[in-house]
Design a protein around this motif. Sequence first.
Motif, PDB file in Angstrom:
ATOM      1  N   VAL A   1      42.961  38.630  39.163  1.00 36.70           N
ATOM      2  CA  VAL A   1      42.527  39.595  40.446  1.00 36.70           C
ATOM      3  C   VAL A   1      41.114  39.150  40.684  1.00 36.70           C
ATOM      4  O   VAL A   1      40.448  38.253  39.764  1.00 36.70           O
ATOM      5  N   SER A   2      40.450  39.556  41.756  1.00 35.96           N
ATOM      6  CA  SER A   2      38.941  39.207  41.982  1.00 35.96           C
ATOM      7  C   SER A   2      37.883  40.214  41.141  1.00 35.96           C
ATOM      8  O   SER A   2      38.521  41.049  40.403  1.00 35.96           O
ATOM      9  N   ARG A   3      36.844  39.718  40.787  1.00 37.66           N
ATOM     10  CA  ARG A   3      35.818  40.086  39.923  1.00 37.66           C
ATOM     11  C   ARG A   3      35.759  41.645  40.501  1.00 37.66           C
ATOM     12  O   ARG A   3      35.750  42.420  39.644  1.00 37.66           O
ATOM     13  N   SER A   4      35.359  41.906  41.895  1.00 36.38           N
ATOM     14  CA  SER A   4      35.249  43.220  42.399  1.00 36.38           C
ATOM     15  C   SER A   4      36.480  44.051  42.210  1.00 36.38           C
ATOM     16  O   SER A   4      36.272  45.335  41.797  1.00 36.38           O
ATOM     17  N   THR A   5      37.680  43.607  42.156  1.00 39.98           N
ATOM     18  CA  THR A   5      39.001  44.484  41.791  1.00 39.98           C
ATOM     19  C   THR A   5      38.899  44.835  40.270  1.00 39.98           C
ATOM     20  O   THR A   5      39.331  46.004  40.145  1.00 39.98           O
TER      21      THR A   5
ATOM     22  N   TYR B   1      36.359  45.145  38.293  1.00 38.86           N
ATOM     23  CA  TYR B   1      35.287  46.016  38.160  1.00 38.86           C
ATOM     24  C   TYR B   1      35.810  47.313  38.584  1.00 38.86           C
ATOM     25  O   TYR B   1      35.513  48.457  37.996  1.00 38.86           O
TER      26      TYR B   1
ATOM     27  N   ALA C   1      38.582  38.402  35.019  1.00 33.06           N
ATOM     28  CA  ALA C   1      39.326  38.346  36.325  1.00 33.06           C
ATOM     29  C   ALA C   1      40.057  37.492  36.713  1.00 33.06           C
ATOM     30  O   ALA C   1      41.238  37.503  37.107  1.00 33.06           O
ATOM     31  N   LYS C   2      39.623  35.955  36.404  1.00 37.05           N
ATOM     32  CA  LYS C   2      40.458  34.959  36.497  1.00 37.05           C
ATOM     33  C   LYS C   2      41.698  35.116  35.757  1.00 37.05           C
ATOM     34  O   LYS C   2      42.952  34.828  36.236  1.00 37.05           O
TER      35      LYS C   2
ATOM     36  N   THR D   1      33.934  37.410  35.101  1.00 36.93           N
ATOM     37  CA  THR D   1      34.553  36.581  35.919  1.00 36.93           C
ATOM     38  C   THR D   1      35.583  36.054  35.334  1.00 36.93           C
ATOM     39  O   THR D   1      36.756  35.893  36.034  1.00 36.93           O
TER      40      THR D   1
END
Length: 75
Positions: free
Chosen positions: A54-58, A60, A49-50, A46
């Motif tokens: 990017v988003s956490r899913s991106t 990952y 990603a911040k 988390t």
Amino acid sequence: ADGHRGAWLIRGDALLGLREDWRTASDRFARLYFKTLIEKHGENLTDAAKKAGVSRSTLYAKLQELGLTVSRSDP
């Protein structure tokens, strides 16, 4: 000025090595960037990603694409 530009390019080529194609070099940079990012954030996806914007899913998905793994779960 043009002569200096050519000299810079030669030094830049030597510095980078340019022994690989763009995709290979880009993947190598991305792998190093994301590995360092994850290590810096204690493997907290988390927070990482911040920082990467990017988003956490991106994040990952990118880690999976690059063959990078995270050893512990995100809090």
